[in-house]
Scaffold this motif. Structure first.
Motif, mmCIF file in Angstrom:
data_model
loop_
_atom_site.group_PDB
_atom_site.id
_atom_site.type_symbol
_atom_site.label_atom_id
_atom_site.label_comp_id
_atom_site.label_asym_id
_atom_site.label_seq_id
_atom_site.Cartn_x
_atom_site.Cartn_y
_atom_site.Cartn_z
ATOM 1 N N GLU A 144 0.841 -1.192 0.000
ATOM 2 C CA GLU A 144 0.000 0.000 0.000
ATOM 3 C C GLU A 144 0.874 1.238 0.000
ATOM 4 N N LYS A 145 0.358 2.307 -0.511
ATOM 5 C CA LYS A 145 1.099 3.566 -0.486
ATOM 6 C C LYS A 145 1.053 4.139 0.917
ATOM 7 N N PRO A 146 2.061 4.838 1.408
ATOM 8 C CA PRO A 146 3.312 5.101 0.694
ATOM 9 C C PRO A 146 4.207 3.865 0.715
ATOM 10 N N LEU A 147 4.970 3.706 -0.362
ATOM 11 C CA LEU A 147 5.877 2.570 -0.413
ATOM 12 C C LEU A 147 6.780 2.582 0.818
ATOM 13 N N ALA A 148 7.286 3.784 1.159
ATOM 14 C CA ALA A 148 8.101 3.907 2.369
ATOM 15 C C ALA A 148 8.020 5.331 2.864
ATOM 16 N N GLU A 149 8.551 5.531 4.063
ATOM 17 C CA GLU A 149 8.479 6.846 4.698
ATOM 18 C C GLU A 149 9.435 7.849 4.060
ATOM 19 N N THR A 150 10.523 7.351 3.503
ATOM 20 C CA THR A 150 11.550 8.248 2.978
ATOM 21 C C THR A 150 12.016 7.763 1.616
ATOM 22 N N PRO A 151 12.510 8.695 0.816
ATOM 23 C CA PRO A 151 13.114 8.299 -0.464
ATOM 24 C C PRO A 151 14.245 7.289 -0.253
ATOM 25 N N GLU A 152 14.988 7.454 0.819
ATOM 26 C CA GLU A 152 16.132 6.564 1.055
ATOM 27 C C GLU A 152 15.647 5.124 1.233
ATOM 28 N N CYS B 53 12.988 3.881 -0.030
ATOM 29 C CA CYS B 53 12.606 3.417 -1.368
ATOM 30 C C CYS B 53 13.833 3.013 -2.171
ATOM 31 N N GLU B 54 14.901 3.804 -2.029
ATOM 32 C CA GLU B 54 16.132 3.459 -2.765
ATOM 33 C C GLU B 54 16.660 2.090 -2.342
ATOM 34 N N ARG B 55 16.542 1.791 -1.062
ATOM 35 C CA ARG B 55 17.017 0.469 -0.603
ATOM 36 C C ARG B 55 16.189 -0.645 -1.240
ATOM 37 N N TYR C 165 9.165 5.301 -5.388
ATOM 38 C CA TYR C 165 10.296 6.176 -5.063
ATOM 39 C C TYR C 165 10.083 7.582 -5.624
ATOM 40 N N ALA C 166 9.735 7.665 -6.890
ATOM 41 C CA ALA C 166 9.575 8.977 -7.525
ATOM 42 C C ALA C 166 8.478 9.783 -6.832
ATOM 43 N N ALA C 167 7.382 9.133 -6.505
ATOM 44 C CA ALA C 167 6.302 9.834 -5.804
ATOM 45 C C ALA C 167 6.781 10.342 -4.449
ATOM 46 N N ALA C 168 7.575 9.533 -3.778
ATOM 47 C CA ALA C 168 8.092 9.933 -2.462
ATOM 48 C C ALA C 168 9.026 11.134 -2.584
#
Ligand SMILES: [Mg+2]
Ligand SMILES: [Mg+2]
Ligand SMILES: [Mg+2]
Ligand SMILES: [Mg+2]
Lengths: 336, 336, 336, 336
Positions: free
Chosen positions: A95-103, A105-107, A304-307
């Motif tokens: 579910e969104k958000p994929l993650a709390e931070t862009p970082e 998401c990068e992981r 990631y991009a959305a974040a």
């Protein structure tokens, strides 16, 4: 083939997806659930006839009976469960958000790239909405010419008391960030946030806001976010091209002439507006897993991009300036 | 609980329902198929992974692995399969027309009444359409007052070559006969058929026709049936009450401004217009069987009434007069 | 009482107003014309049966047969004729722009204030449009709450070859500047101009542009100006309030279902869209002169304010920054 | 040239036309009035600055100051005034109904034919409505193919207490009789009247009714007449052709989103709906008189045909049968 799904998190949205996977979607079976509140997990399992209640998400993910994982738990836990699913080589809907931070998401991106295949799908359900799909078909067909401007409107009748001014961006506008990237097939490059006079229904909330987004092609987007506009839940979108425009239809089911007016109902809330999109989202997720095995929906890169855009817009809101979106290089895995 | 369905007849509509029960509907499994063309049955079974191909419909109905039967075979065979399903005590979905004659429908009614419970559901899919349901909600709510007049429009862009003038009533208008009875909750009492100037695209076909129906309450209905109107498939309906009106919405998904006009697409055919209604029809049928065991959709009585009205309208077309609908007494079984 | 009008300038718009005053408006008579091209003046006089052709605007203004003056000449001449009309104590209608510079407008304001009464009306015809008036009625009624955001769209299918990027503001957006001030009853305080990807039909023209305006109340406005969008001339406006929204209707005269779509025509150009507004504009101008003697339409102050906003927006376009609108103090004469 | 008009009858509609000719229409001057109630005539003359009050209609018609006559008096007096105007060789506008009986209309036709030129225009104002004209343009252009069916709706929110069931035909449906003849360019050949369940708001009134009309070409028309439908005044019309359809647009001036719905206002009454049509009707009447001298609007023949159809429909209502329209031969004068 029946896809056996494990659901992590059976709060409001999680239970709704559990119901959906059990009662609406063909080809799926929910074989395991878990929740930070185990009583809630047990109650949901009983209600939807789920065989196993796991003590933890990690246990559920490693259960050999589970073919695919749906992560519907609290945002901060997403990273752990998505990474574990990737490690287990299992398709995972998050579910969104994929993650709390862009970082974070990068992981996930790194893990998926290392795994060498796409396993993650992010819960941006608007891509499954009939109106958005019809709009994208028109834009892609090219008859209106290159998109130059997009007008977006995102209105809620009311918001929960805990809602913050930042939430207008992270909870509401984030849906536009994703759908614009998908609709136009390009990245957002800058964000600005304009703050109009406040709605008296919103108390201290900076509501509404108007976002200005610039796209990689030079197209410019305005997004109205209104969270207390009382009359209903209303999502609008118009792509202005070189030769014409295309807009989301209202999909009116009934038109009533009464008491001096011709009226069509507006949706009461996002559930009513997008419940069918959620159904299609999960049906297509299950179909993709049962078919090619690769989810066809929004990817880790999309999450990631959305974040990153959301973070950039938060900075634009804080500073009152036009702020650039900075993305890492896009791995080839996401070009497919 | 998964409902195990046997499908009799896998021609165009039958295969579509087989696909639907397999790939769209939750809680169903197609465990057996048959067809007058056994090669076709075997091909469908292979394609949709169906365990058993039966030599006859009767064999399929008596298969203990089959919980419920879907009759999608040629019209003249419906009576036999429906009666056998009733005799076997199994829920049966029967595509429209329920039977070729009112007398055949009466025999089904008698069988069902003797069995003491409702087992049959007829394939009038419009009752599952989102727009018709929204329309009925408004009518039932009473805000527009008692219905006095109903305007119906039923348009097809083209028809198959074998289409006869009678087919405008038996294949097309029959959907209005059912939906009007459902929408207003009452029987049709008389029919008249007016024959306008013919559409040049229809050759010898008497196309269009306009039907006038009188309802038990005194409400009057006009129904335009146009079968060659080229621009698209278009179903309209407006209930005129004492205080206002309610009409089916067009459910526009997209609105395009191009080349001097603002345009919304019209459906190309009935599949596009009602595919979602068919999905809901089967989902609710499966849900009812898995739940109460009693199908909640159009009953044998509904199939009978539609058949009698169609016959009456055929007579009105032949004689050019207003013709009364004569129904047998309605068994209490269908009042529930 | 018939109002005897003298028309200065009978080029395209001037001759159209001459026709209007002669053939459409009740209670008016055009008794004199002039033009920088005297042959053109004589031809127009002959065509519309005008008694006198004057050699100069000044001569026309001082003609005792002339009760009221319509200035439709080249923009740079407006100041002279308006000032002369004020000096002569005659009501004067002046086509937009009122003057080339804010300073020229200020001189008119001073003259009018010295004269102690309002004599000037500026040709902002949108205030007379049925749709804008219906929109203002809804906004003023208060049911949608305080206006927080306004979305404006101003689209032309093509522009003349001489059109400059600045013209998008001075010729096109200036109509929005006036109508927004009138609609919301307040001044514009800042302007920004965003420049999207260009329309390939526009050549070197910066087309489209998107303006962002802030109003005195804090309401924020976005204005899309598209000048080559081919499909038609399209003016849209939506006021977003605290409780709901109100938008200009499309005023569709006919709806056609043909070739796969449901279509309503869009106006071909501004004449078609606003011809009726021009008629009403002149009828009300004549009625006001014949009645109270004081024109009820857009004032010198309105013409001045629009000119200042346009200048401010030009600076915003040049500098790429948000630019403040600086107005002189508003004389009490314009509060009435 | 100013057309000098004399108005006979300054009751509600007459005074409204007096106002229109004085304050709205260009090129007209009302120079004389009369009324069966002379005090009312004197009051109207004072209010609108009319030079002369005549004691009788005949006196007004023979007044050499009067170029053209507008007959707005009680229906039974129309024949006398129209015949006198023809005898005087003066153009005459006659409010509908042209006369009380077809025979009276025939006498007018004879008089006009003897006079050798058309002098009479009947007050069917819908022909001047922007929506009807746009509809006719589409039908005439031929893109939707030959008209086969027409659907008409004519709704009033309430009716005066003296309204009779017959009035639904003679006062209301008569507008459809005329507009259908004009729209399709052909005569009505038969009428039937269907009587649905009554609206509780209408008391003893047979309201609504549904008329079925057959046209000379074989096209069939249904006309719903509802006189107490509360929600507003609503005129609809859809022409169904071989390839598509064309319908009157609602001409929405504003669209409001409020309280759960998207709403456009419906007109409150016929004045609001058709006031602009009346204005155009009189402007074009005056323009025709000042120009060719021959009125271009609905002729004596049109008034006659509408009267015959109304009589035929009254018989259909009384007898409950399909009744044929019988017209005398059409004089060549009306073919022009
Ligand atoms: Mg989601
Ligand atoms: Mg069916
Ligand atoms: Mg103007
Ligand atoms: Mg009239």
């Amino acid at each position: 083939m029946t896809v056996r799904v494990g659901v992590i998190g059976v709060g409001t949205i999680g239970e709704d997806h559990l119901r959906r996977l059990t009662q609406v979607v063909a080809g799926a079976e929910v074989v395991a659930v878990t929740d930070v509140d185990l009583d809630r997990a047990r109650a949901a399992a009983a209600k939807y006839d789920v065989a196993t209640v796991h003590l933890t998400g990690q246990e559920l993910i490693s259960d050999p009976e589970v073919d695919a994982v749906a992560v519907c738990s609290w945002g901060p836990t997403h990273e752990e469960y998505v990474l574990a699913s990737i490690a287990a080589g299992k398709p995972v809907f998050c579910e969104k958000p994929l993650a709390e931070t862009p970082e974070a998401c990068e992981r996930m991106i790194e893990a998926e790239v290392s795994a060498g295949r796409r396993l993650v799908q992010v819960g941006f359900m608007r891509r499954y909405d009939r109106a958005y799909r019809a709009l994208k078909d028109v834009v892609d067909a090219g008859s209106i010419g290159a998109p130059l401007i997009v007008h977006c409107v995102h209105r809620n009748p009311t918001v929960p008391g805990y809602f913050q001014s930042e939430s207008l961006i992270t909870d509401a506008a984030v849906h536009e960030f994703d759908i614009l990237r998908w609709l136009l097939g390009e990245e957002i490059t800058t964000t600005s946030v304009l703050v109009p006079k406040r709605n008296r229904h919103g108390g201290d909330l900076q509501d509404p806001v108007m976002l200005i987004l610039e796209m990689d092609s030079g197209a410019i987007v305005d997004v109205e976010i209104s969270m207390n506009i009382r009359y209903g839940y209303d999502i609008q979108g118009t792509v202005v091209g070189e030769d014409g425009t295309a807009a989301l239809g209202d999909q009116d089911a009934v038109v009533v002439r009464l008491a001096g007016g011709t009226t069509s109902p507006v949706a009461a809330d996002w559930r009513e507006r997008f419940s069918r999109a959620y159904d299609v989202e999960f049906q297509e997720w299950i179909d993709a897993i049962a078919g090619s095995g690769v989810p066809a929906g929004p990817t880790t890169w999309d999450g990631y991009a959305a974040a990153v855009v959301a973070n950039t817009a938060l900075e634009a809101l804080r500073t009152g300036t036009r702020t650039s979106v900075k993305l890492v290089e896009k791995p080839a895995l996401y070009d497919q």
